[in-house]
Design a protein around this motif. Structure first.
Motif, PDB file in Angstrom:
ATOM      1  N   THR B 199      47.390 165.189  58.361  1.00 25.89           N
ATOM      2  CA  THR B 199      46.568 164.710  57.243  1.00 25.89           C
ATOM      3  C   THR B 199      45.875 163.382  57.520  1.00 25.89           C
ATOM      4  O   THR B 199      44.951 163.026  56.803  1.00 25.89           O
ATOM      5  CB  THR B 199      47.402 164.555  55.954  1.00 25.89           C
ATOM      6  OG1 THR B 199      48.409 163.570  56.174  1.00 25.89           O
ATOM      7  CG2 THR B 199      48.051 165.851  55.551  1.00 25.89           C
ATOM      8  N   VAL B 200      46.336 162.645  58.513  1.00 27.40           N
ATOM      9  CA  VAL B 200      45.709 161.352  58.797  1.00 27.40           C
ATOM     10  C   VAL B 200      45.076 161.328  60.192  1.00 27.40           C
ATOM     11  O   VAL B 200      43.888 161.070  60.337  1.00 27.40           O
ATOM     12  CB  VAL B 200      46.719 160.188  58.653  1.00 27.40           C
ATOM     13  CG1 VAL B 200      46.037 158.858  58.918  1.00 27.40           C
ATOM     14  CG2 VAL B 200      47.350 160.183  57.271  1.00 27.40           C
ATOM     15  N   PRO B 203      42.243 164.521  60.984  1.00 27.86           N
ATOM     16  CA  PRO B 203      40.955 164.354  60.290  1.00 27.86           C
ATOM     17  C   PRO B 203      40.262 163.057  60.669  1.00 27.86           C
ATOM     18  O   PRO B 203      39.039 163.012  60.801  1.00 27.86           O
ATOM     19  CB  PRO B 203      41.319 164.364  58.803  1.00 27.86           C
ATOM     20  CG  PRO B 203      42.716 164.797  58.705  1.00 27.86           C
ATOM     21  CD  PRO B 203      43.364 164.644  60.042  1.00 27.86           C
ATOM     22  N   GLY B 204      41.041 162.011  60.881  1.00 34.42           N
ATOM     23  CA  GLY B 204      40.463 160.722  61.256  1.00 34.42           C
ATOM     24  C   GLY B 204      39.816 160.767  62.627  1.00 34.42           C
ATOM     25  O   GLY B 204      38.974 159.941  62.947  1.00 34.42           O
ATOM     26  N   ARG B 279      30.557 165.111  55.497  1.00 36.44           N
ATOM     27  CA  ARG B 279      29.993 164.670  54.236  1.00 36.44           C
ATOM     28  C   ARG B 279      30.672 163.398  53.753  1.00 36.44           C
ATOM     29  O   ARG B 279      30.135 162.641  52.965  1.00 36.44           O
ATOM     30  CB  ARG B 279      30.145 165.770  53.189  1.00 36.44           C
ATOM     31  CG  ARG B 279      28.968 166.706  53.157  1.00 36.44           C
ATOM     32  CD  ARG B 279      29.232 167.800  52.187  1.00 36.44           C
ATOM     33  NE  ARG B 279      30.531 168.396  52.464  1.00 36.44           N
ATOM     34  CZ  ARG B 279      31.319 168.897  51.539  1.00 36.44           C
ATOM     35  NH1 ARG B 279      30.963 168.866  50.293  1.00 36.44           N
ATOM     36  NH2 ARG B 279      32.467 169.440  51.872  1.00 36.44           N
ATOM     37  N   TRP B 280      31.907 163.182  54.249  1.00 34.75           N
ATOM     38  CA  TRP B 280      32.668 162.033  53.779  1.00 34.75           C
ATOM     39  C   TRP B 280      32.298 160.750  54.487  1.00 34.75           C
ATOM     40  O   TRP B 280      32.708 159.683  54.078  1.00 34.75           O
ATOM     41  CB  TRP B 280      34.160 162.295  53.911  1.00 34.75           C
ATOM     42  CG  TRP B 280      34.570 162.811  55.251  1.00 34.75           C
ATOM     43  CD1 TRP B 280      34.670 164.113  55.632  1.00 34.75           C
ATOM     44  CD2 TRP B 280      34.929 162.049  56.399  1.00 34.75           C
ATOM     45  NE1 TRP B 280      35.060 164.204  56.927  1.00 34.75           N
ATOM     46  CE2 TRP B 280      35.232 162.951  57.428  1.00 34.75           C
ATOM     47  CE3 TRP B 280      35.024 160.667  56.646  1.00 34.75           C
ATOM     48  CZ2 TRP B 280      35.634 162.525  58.696  1.00 34.75           C
ATOM     49  CZ3 TRP B 280      35.423 160.266  57.905  1.00 34.75           C
ATOM     50  CH2 TRP B 280      35.718 161.190  58.911  1.00 34.75           C
ATOM     51  N   ARG B 281      31.519 160.857  55.571  1.00 37.01           N
ATOM     52  CA  ARG B 281      31.223 159.620  56.287  1.00 37.01           C
ATOM     53  C   ARG B 281      30.148 158.812  55.590  1.00 37.01           C
ATOM     54  O   ARG B 281      29.181 159.361  55.090  1.00 37.01           O
ATOM     55  CB  ARG B 281      30.793 159.913  57.717  1.00 37.01           C
ATOM     56  CG  ARG B 281      31.963 159.780  58.665  1.00 37.01           C
ATOM     57  CD  ARG B 281      31.521 159.352  60.025  1.00 37.01           C
ATOM     58  NE  ARG B 281      31.207 160.501  60.853  1.00 37.01           N
ATOM     59  CZ  ARG B 281      30.802 160.396  62.104  1.00 37.01           C
ATOM     60  NH1 ARG B 281      30.676 159.217  62.663  1.00 37.01           N
ATOM     61  NH2 ARG B 281      30.525 161.458  62.787  1.00 37.01           N
ATOM     62  N   VAL B 282      30.311 157.539  55.620  1.00 39.49           N
ATOM     63  CA  VAL B 282      29.395 156.654  54.900  1.00 39.49           C
ATOM     64  C   VAL B 282      28.012 156.680  55.547  1.00 39.49           C
ATOM     65  O   VAL B 282      27.896 156.658  56.743  1.00 39.49           O
ATOM     66  CB  VAL B 282      29.916 155.202  54.894  1.00 39.49           C
ATOM     67  CG1 VAL B 282      29.093 154.370  53.933  1.00 39.49           C
ATOM     68  CG2 VAL B 282      31.370 155.165  54.507  1.00 39.49           C
TER      69      VAL B 282
END
Lengths: 288, 282
Positions: B199-200, B203-204, B279-282
């Motif tokens: 989970t970390v 994905p990271g 989509r989550w990246r700034v």
């Protein structure tokens, strides 16, 4: 596993409860920090080991909101980290609901200083994260509790946003909801509003205060903001810097639920003034 | 391109000159070029160079036998297509790339994730990875020919040898670089090591994995060319090599063009995938 003493540890959202402003401290001795010291070992040979928390003793009831206030670097965050079981300590003991803290546990949940949201998870998925990790609730229950927690912190409508798409204040709401959703008997908050702008901060304080009028939780809240401390706390512990010691304890007499008007009362200003004197005696004359 | 002119001279900063201590100076003004303008200029540049090339060859300012010409390349393409060599050559190269890059991708991700996560495994293999990554791996080509033969197996080994390292290195560093505050948060909710990995850490690592895959794609294409040049002379790479030896420069240019187009297509495709994943990246 022993049963926790906090029997009312369920979110009560119905408006009927607490309407009379009856906020008791709950079961005394729910959280006990007894003579805790934390020493960081010397980084290089020749350096002295650093005593950051020195013989700190704290007691909180099962519904009590305790604020620890102190200057930057006084060890207050370290102390909270010890209570969360994320940092080990050298001397003393910490008990939550009678059980000694030896590592992260199910009794407490942490609201972090920086929201620490996982950027690849939506608001909803972030709120569900801690609850899912505990593997105590089924899929439907998780969905239901997450939905409720999101409503509780006022994030309805933003469930499917990613953290970078919402404001700093909203990120802290997610942070708070993530802790609330596991229904901990103790919420540990490490300067959660420290990075927010003044207006958002006030809103968040109001909402947190209202929230604590409605739910049966103990809270340990770290801040260096004097007015925030007085507004939120049932009890304020002033910590001195290097080594971190509890210098004084204040009981805040205002009944709950509270609203902003108490901040304009002379009693409020008296406590603020006294705290300011303690925290920075040289600058005490600066206007509030 | 419309130009906005402000009425207030104080407010109009773009391209103004100022007078400082009696000297005039032009104040910094960095002009943005619109997307349409940029595309247009790019197309103009391409066409201009091609025209100049064609013209130079026609007028024999340069020797078309050596430099070929745009029409020469087109003629080569038509000829090779009609005599039935271009299609199979492209298929052969595509197959080599697909196998070689596929093995590199799967192997690189698995090895990268393992050494990024298990610090002891990393400690053991890190010296080898570092040596092989830093070395000019094409130097091993004759050895590979000896060990695996000049056929498809040897070629695949060449491609994997070239493409797998950037993937391993990027995936490993991505998985290893866990955000400390995320780890702390996960621990506070009683996450196990397995939870943290899934989970970390993974994905990271997505951005790092994507850049590893990008480098793997590009070096994989290079691997195909090198493998086909030196092991078996098959596919488009082999075609370029033979054409060069026999001074059929049009064919050689065509081969190079095919690889360039392939690289651009892969790059665009990866970009599209990245955009969807991210989509989550700034």
């Amino acid at each position: 596993m022993t049963i926790t003493q906090n029997e009312g540890a369920h979110v009560q959202v119905d408006a009927g409860t607490g309407a009379g402003g009856e906020h008791t401290k709950g079961t005394p001795g729910f959280l006990t920090i007894d003579g805790v010291s934390k020493i960081y070992p010397a980084r290089r040979s020749g350096d002295e080991p650093l005593l950051v928390v020195d013989d700190v003793t704290v007691e909180a009831g099962s519904r009590e909101f305790v604020v620890i206030i102190g200057p930057s670097g006084c060890g207050k965050s370290t102390l909270l980290s010890c209570v969360a079981g994320l940092t080990d300590f050298e001397r003393g003991s910490i008990r939550i609901g009678g059980r000694p803290v030896t590592g992260p546990g199910t009794e407490a949940a942490v609201v972090f200083q920086h929201a620490s949201l996982l950027p690849w998870r939506t608001v909803e998925q972030n709120v569900a994260y801690g609850l899912k990790l505990r593997r105590t609730a089924g899929k439907d229950e998780i969905a239901e509790r997450v939905h409720k927690a999101i409503g509780l912190v006022g994030l309805t409508g933003f469930e499917h946003h990613y953290p970078h798409e919402v404001s700093g204040g909203m990120q802290q709401r997610v942070n708070l909801a993530r802790a609330l959703v596991v229904e901990p008997s103790l919420i540990l908050m490490d300067e959660p509003f420290g990075a927010l702008d003044a207006l958002t901060k006030e809103t968040m304080q109001n909402e947190l205060s209202a929230l604590f009028g409605r739910i049966d939780r103990a809270a340990l809240f770290i801040t260096h903001d004097i007015r925030e401390a007085v507004y939120l706390a049932d009890k304020i512990l002033v910590m001195s810097a290097r080594p971190g010691r509890i210098a004084r304890e204040f009981t805040v007499p205002f009944p709950r639920p509270r609203d902003r008007t108490i901040t304009e009362t002379p009693e409020f200003e008296d406590i603020v003034r006294e705290l300011r004197l303690l925290l920075h005696p040289k600058e005490a004359e600066q206007p509030g | 391109m419309t130009e906005v002119r402000t009425v207030d001279p104080q407010a109009s900063v773009i391209g103004t000159t100022a007078s400082v201590a009696g000297r005039r100076r032009k104040v910094a003004s960095i002009r943005e070029v619109s997307r349409r303008e940029a595309r247009l200029l790019g197309a103009v540049g391409l066409v201009a160079v091609l025209l100049l090339w064609e013209l130079s060859a026609r007028l024999e300012w340069i020797n078309p036998l050596i430099t070929s010409s745009p029409t020469g390349v087109v003629e080569a393409a038509v000829e090779l297509w009609q005599n039935g060599t271009l299609g199979p050559a492209m298929l052969s190269s595509a197959k080599l790339f697909a196998i070689g890059f596929g093995v590199s991708l799967v192997g690189g991700m698995i090895i990268g994730a393992l050494i990024g996560w298990y610090k002891r495994a990393n400690a053991v293999v890190d010296p080898w990875i570092s040596i092989l990554y830093a070395a000019p791996r094409i130097a091993f080509l004759p050895l590979i020919a000896v060990w695996f033969g000049p056929g498809l197996l040897g070629q695949v080994v060449v491609v994997v040898m070239i493409a797998i390292f950037p993937i391993i290195i990027n995936v490993a560093s991505g998985v290893a670089a866990i955000d400390r505050s995320h780890l702390r948060m996960a621990r506070s909710f009683l996450a196990t090591n397995h939870d943290v990995l899934l989970t970390v850490a993974l994905p990271g690592a997505i951005p790092a994995v994507a850049s590893g895959v990008r480098q793997g794609l590009m070096t994989g294409l290079l691997g195909v060319v090198v493998a086909e040049y030196f092991l078996g002379n098959t596919g488009i790479g082999g075609m370029i090599f033979m054409a060069g030896l026999t001074l059929r420069t049009g064919q050689a240019m065509l081969g190079a063009l095919i690889f360039a187009v392939a690289a651009l297509l892969f790059s665009a495709g990866l970009k599209a995938i990245e955009n969807r994943l991210d989509r989550w990246r700034v």
